[in-house]
Design a protein around this motif. Structure first.
Motif, PDB file in Angstrom:
ATOM      1  N   ALA A   3       0.829  -1.210   0.000  1.00  0.00           N
ATOM      2  CA  ALA A   3       0.000   0.000   0.000  1.00  0.00           C
ATOM      3  C   ALA A   3       0.861   1.258   0.000  1.00  0.00           C
ATOM      4  CB  ALA A   3      -0.930  -0.005   1.214  1.00  0.00           C
ATOM      5  N   ALA A   4       1.996   1.207   0.713  1.00  0.00           N
ATOM      6  CA  ALA A   4       2.901   2.358   0.789  1.00  0.00           C
ATOM      7  C   ALA A   4       3.826   2.449  -0.425  1.00  0.00           C
ATOM      8  CB  ALA A   4       3.737   2.279   2.065  1.00  0.00           C
ATOM      9  N   LYS A   5       3.760   1.448  -1.304  1.00  0.00           N
ATOM     10  CA  LYS A   5       4.557   1.399  -2.535  1.00  0.00           C
ATOM     11  C   LYS A   5       6.063   1.417  -2.263  1.00  0.00           C
ATOM     12  CE  LYS A   5       0.930   3.510  -5.344  1.00  0.00           C
ATOM     13  NZ  LYS A   5       0.548   4.604  -6.274  1.00  0.00           N
ATOM     14  N   ILE A   6       6.449   0.783  -1.160  1.00  0.00           N
ATOM     15  CA  ILE A   6       7.878   0.663  -0.861  1.00  0.00           C
ATOM     16  C   ILE A   6       8.484  -0.476  -1.672  1.00  0.00           C
ATOM     17  CG2 ILE A   6       9.557   0.152   0.964  1.00  0.00           C
ATOM     18  CD1 ILE A   6       7.686   1.596   2.892  1.00  0.00           C
ATOM     19  N   PHE A   7       7.738  -1.563  -1.791  1.00  0.00           N
ATOM     20  CA  PHE A   7       8.111  -2.668  -2.663  1.00  0.00           C
ATOM     21  C   PHE A   7       6.932  -2.963  -3.586  1.00  0.00           C
ATOM     22  CE2 PHE A   7      10.504  -3.370   1.239  1.00  0.00           C
ATOM     23  CZ  PHE A   7      11.779  -3.689   0.781  1.00  0.00           C
ATOM     24  N   PRO A   8       7.191  -3.219  -4.864  1.00  0.00           N
ATOM     25  CA  PRO A   8       6.100  -3.699  -5.716  1.00  0.00           C
ATOM     26  C   PRO A   8       5.785  -5.142  -5.344  1.00  0.00           C
ATOM     27  CG  PRO A   8       8.169  -3.773  -6.921  1.00  0.00           C
ATOM     28  CD  PRO A   8       8.466  -3.113  -5.592  1.00  0.00           C
ATOM     29  N   ALA A   9       4.584  -5.581  -5.610  1.00  0.00           N
ATOM     30  CA  ALA A   9       4.212  -6.958  -5.285  1.00  0.00           C
ATOM     31  C   ALA A   9       5.165  -7.954  -5.937  1.00  0.00           C
ATOM     32  CB  ALA A   9       2.775  -7.228  -5.723  1.00  0.00           C
ATOM     33  N   SER A  10       5.621  -7.638  -7.143  1.00  0.00           N
ATOM     34  CA  SER A  10       6.522  -8.542  -7.864  1.00  0.00           C
ATOM     35  C   SER A  10       7.903  -8.626  -7.222  1.00  0.00           C
ATOM     36  CB  SER A  10       6.668  -8.086  -9.319  1.00  0.00           C
ATOM     37  OG  SER A  10       7.212  -6.772  -9.371  1.00  0.00           O
ATOM     38  N   GLY A  11       8.199  -7.690  -6.307  1.00  0.00           N
ATOM     39  CA  GLY A  11       9.497  -7.675  -5.644  1.00  0.00           C
ATOM     40  C   GLY A  11       9.463  -8.261  -4.248  1.00  0.00           C
ATOM     41  N   ILE A  12       8.354  -8.932  -3.896  1.00  0.00           N
ATOM     42  CA  ILE A  12       8.213  -9.543  -2.574  1.00  0.00           C
ATOM     43  C   ILE A  12       8.050 -11.052  -2.727  1.00  0.00           C
ATOM     44  CG2 ILE A  12       6.830  -9.664  -0.469  1.00  0.00           C
ATOM     45  CD1 ILE A  12       6.011  -6.780  -0.915  1.00  0.00           C
ATOM     46  N   PHE A  13       8.929 -11.804  -2.062  1.00  0.00           N
ATOM     47  CA  PHE A  13       8.900 -13.266  -2.092  1.00  0.00           C
ATOM     48  C   PHE A  13       8.527 -13.769  -0.702  1.00  0.00           C
ATOM     49  CE2 PHE A  13      11.654 -11.716  -5.353  1.00  0.00           C
ATOM     50  CZ  PHE A  13      11.474 -12.557  -6.434  1.00  0.00           C
ATOM     51  N   VAL A  14       7.539 -14.654  -0.626  1.00  0.00           N
ATOM     52  CA  VAL A  14       7.045 -15.098   0.676  1.00  0.00           C
ATOM     53  C   VAL A  14       7.101 -16.616   0.798  1.00  0.00           C
ATOM     54  CG1 VAL A  14       5.531 -13.088   0.892  1.00  0.00           C
ATOM     55  CG2 VAL A  14       4.620 -15.205  -0.083  1.00  0.00           C
ATOM     56  N   TYR A  15       7.354 -17.053   2.037  1.00  0.00           N
ATOM     57  CA  TYR A  15       7.331 -18.494   2.323  1.00  0.00           C
ATOM     58  C   TYR A  15       6.866 -18.724   3.752  1.00  0.00           C
ATOM     59  CZ  TYR A  15       8.671 -23.211   3.548  1.00  0.00           C
ATOM     60  OH  TYR A  15       8.636 -24.502   4.004  1.00  0.00           O
ATOM     61  N   ASP A  16       6.075 -19.773   3.910  1.00  0.00           N
ATOM     62  CA  ASP A  16       5.645 -20.229   5.227  1.00  0.00           C
ATOM     63  C   ASP A  16       5.412 -21.729   5.132  1.00  0.00           C
ATOM     64  OD1 ASP A  16       3.994 -18.680   7.843  1.00  0.00           O
ATOM     65  OD2 ASP A  16       3.807 -20.839   7.563  1.00  0.00           O
ATOM     66  N   LYS A  17       5.737 -22.444   6.204  1.00  0.00           N
ATOM     67  CA  LYS A  17       5.471 -23.884   6.216  1.00  0.00           C
ATOM     68  C   LYS A  17       3.990 -24.174   6.045  1.00  0.00           C
ATOM     69  CE  LYS A  17       9.176 -26.308   8.584  1.00  0.00           C
ATOM     70  NZ  LYS A  17       9.517 -27.182   9.733  1.00  0.00           N
ATOM     71  N   ASN A  18       3.175 -23.238   6.509  1.00  0.00           N
ATOM     72  CA  ASN A  18       1.730 -23.353   6.320  1.00  0.00           C
ATOM     73  C   ASN A  18       1.411 -22.892   4.899  1.00  0.00           C
ATOM     74  OD1 ASN A  18      -1.098 -22.872   6.242  1.00  0.00           O
ATOM     75  ND2 ASN A  18      -1.145 -22.630   8.469  1.00  0.00           N
ATOM     76  N   THR A  19       1.327 -23.835   3.990  1.00  0.00           N
ATOM     77  CA  THR A  19       1.158 -23.500   2.576  1.00  0.00           C
ATOM     78  C   THR A  19      -0.184 -22.828   2.287  1.00  0.00           C
ATOM     79  OG1 THR A  19       0.354 -25.748   2.147  1.00  0.00           O
ATOM     80  CG2 THR A  19       2.712 -25.333   1.814  1.00  0.00           C
ATOM     81  N   VAL A  20      -1.182 -23.113   3.113  1.00  0.00           N
ATOM     82  CA  VAL A  20      -2.493 -22.487   2.918  1.00  0.00           C
ATOM     83  C   VAL A  20      -2.390 -20.979   3.146  1.00  0.00           C
ATOM     84  CG1 VAL A  20      -4.865 -22.349   3.763  1.00  0.00           C
ATOM     85  CG2 VAL A  20      -3.758 -24.579   3.535  1.00  0.00           C
ATOM     86  N   LYS A  21      -1.750 -20.588   4.263  1.00  0.00           N
ATOM     87  CA  LYS A  21      -1.564 -19.166   4.553  1.00  0.00           C
ATOM     88  C   LYS A  21      -0.723 -18.488   3.482  1.00  0.00           C
ATOM     89  CE  LYS A  21      -1.929 -19.067   9.619  1.00  0.00           C
ATOM     90  NZ  LYS A  21      -1.210 -18.747  10.878  1.00  0.00           N
ATOM     91  N   CYS A  22       0.332 -19.169   3.078  1.00  0.00           N
ATOM     92  CA  CYS A  22       1.250 -18.603   2.095  1.00  0.00           C
ATOM     93  C   CYS A  22       0.550 -18.391   0.751  1.00  0.00           C
ATOM     94  CB  CYS A  22       2.438 -19.547   1.938  1.00  0.00           C
ATOM     95  SG  CYS A  22       3.904 -18.774   1.266  1.00  0.00           S
ATOM     96  N   SER A  23      -0.193 -19.388   0.318  1.00  0.00           N
ATOM     97  CA  SER A  23      -0.912 -19.285  -0.954  1.00  0.00           C
ATOM     98  C   SER A  23      -1.970 -18.192  -0.906  1.00  0.00           C
ATOM     99  CB  SER A  23      -1.568 -20.630  -1.296  1.00  0.00           C
ATOM    100  OG  SER A  23      -0.596 -21.629  -1.480  1.00  0.00           O
ATOM    101  N   ALA A  24      -2.649 -18.087   0.234  1.00  0.00           N
ATOM    102  CA  ALA A  24      -3.679 -17.060   0.386  1.00  0.00           C
ATOM    103  C   ALA A  24      -3.069 -15.666   0.286  1.00  0.00           C
ATOM    104  CB  ALA A  24      -4.396 -17.230   1.722  1.00  0.00           C
ATOM    105  N   LEU A  25      -1.885 -15.490   0.895  1.00  0.00           N
ATOM    106  CA  LEU A  25      -1.207 -14.197   0.838  1.00  0.00           C
ATOM    107  C   LEU A  25      -0.792 -13.877  -0.595  1.00  0.00           C
ATOM    108  CD1 LEU A  25      -0.120 -11.854   2.608  1.00  0.00           C
ATOM    109  CD2 LEU A  25       2.038 -13.108   2.767  1.00  0.00           C
ATOM    110  N   GLY A  26      -0.281 -14.885  -1.286  1.00  0.00           N
ATOM    111  CA  GLY A  26       0.125 -14.683  -2.669  1.00  0.00           C
ATOM    112  C   GLY A  26      -1.042 -14.309  -3.563  1.00  0.00           C
ATOM    113  N   LYS A  27      -2.157 -14.983  -3.353  1.00  0.00           N
ATOM    114  CA  LYS A  27      -3.346 -14.723  -4.173  1.00  0.00           C
ATOM    115  C   LYS A  27      -3.930 -13.342  -3.886  1.00  0.00           C
ATOM    116  CE  LYS A  27      -7.794 -16.800  -5.420  1.00  0.00           C
ATOM    117  NZ  LYS A  27      -8.720 -17.945  -5.180  1.00  0.00           N
TER     118      LYS A  27
END
Length: 278
Positions: A25-49
């Motif tokens: 929202a603050a445009k500090i990083f574009p969405a394409s410049g953020i990589f996320v990982y969590d062992k909980n794949t459901v949470k991780c996928s939801a964040l990505g989507k």
């Protein structure tokens, strides 16, 4: 200002997800410049989507793609993550930790990363009103400190300090502070109901009184002591209530509570150090 650097977020729980939201929202990083990982794949996928950030399938993949790593896992999960970072080779990365009670020396030892920022945010960060105290190791550049300040500013206000012990003190004040406010709201609401007010009305009176009082404290040039005095007429209802509170020695109760929280923060840090000697 948007940075060209890539951000990796390890941990997609409430705080990790909220920070990703605020950074985009603050445009500090574009969405394409953020990589996320969590062992909980459901949470991780939801964040990505939800935010179109890049979901990867391991800590190592985060490390390979990102320049800055935001560590947003629980302290009990940290050892495994930090060892993964060391295996991948994180020496040149900037590691930002929001883990409670995890000392910088131990982060350095387990991860092999020299440039570390340890932060203590609080839960209002989820709505952009967080208060964060932070400390950087000596190798963190001025430019990276500016970026850290921008990152923290995206979800509230940050205060840089020069002593790690202050992080533990802040944990007892601002880190745990929202719970103190919620506890006060709960008790004041219960007292209002016991007085005879309908529960929904009591809850709304307390909630909106707190909101208004905090806004007044934030915008006024007067201190909390001065604002309290302005409400307290001699012989009036406020004075009568405050007299009861003083007679119960609430100042000492608060002092004891904060000191106990601080000591607990120190104990947790010490225990983490003892449990991770390898």
């Amino acid at each position: 200002m948007t940075t060209d650097k890539k951000l990796g977020v390890i941990g997609c729980g409430n705080m990790g997800s909220a920070i990703v939201k605020r950074l985009i929202a603050a445009k500090i990083f574009p969405a394409s410049g953020i990589f996320v990982y969590d062992k909980n794949t459901v949470k991780c996928s939801a964040l990505g989507k939800k935010y179109s950030v890049r979901v990867v399938n391991s800590n190592a993949m985060v490390m390979r793609n990102a320049d800055i790593i935001l560590l947003a896992v629980k302290p009990q999960q940290a050892t495994e993550v930090l060892k993964d970072i060391k295996k991948t080779g994180g020496e040149g990365k900037l590691l930002i930790s929001i883990m409670a009670g995890f000392p910088m020396e131990k982060i350095q030892k387990l991860s092999g990363v020299k440039n570390i920022v340890r932060c203590m945010p609080n839960t209002p960060a989820q709505i952009g009103y967080g208060t964060t105290v932070w400390l950087a190791t000596s190798g963190v550049t001025i430019a990276d400190k500016k970026l850290v300040a921008d990152i923290l500013g995206s979800f509230g206000i940050g205060f840089e300090v020069d002593d790690e012990d202050i992080i533990d003190m802040a944990t007892a004040v601002s880190g745990s502070g929202p719970a103190y406010v919620f506890h006060f709201a709960q008790e004041l609401t219960e007292a209002a109901v016991n007085l005879g007010l309908e529960p929904n009305l009591a809850e709304n009176l307390v909630k909106n009184t707190l909101i208004g009082a905090v806004q007044l404290l934030d915008t006024s040039q007067q201190s909390a002591t001065e604002l309290k005095a302005a409400v307290t007429s001699k012989g009036g209802t406020t004075e009568a209530a405050l007299t009861i509170l003083r007679s119960k020695n609430t100042e000492k109760i608060w002092e004891e509570a904060i000191k106990t929280a601080y000591k607990r923060a120190k104990t947790l840090s010490k225990n983490i150090g003892q449990n991770n000697k390898n």
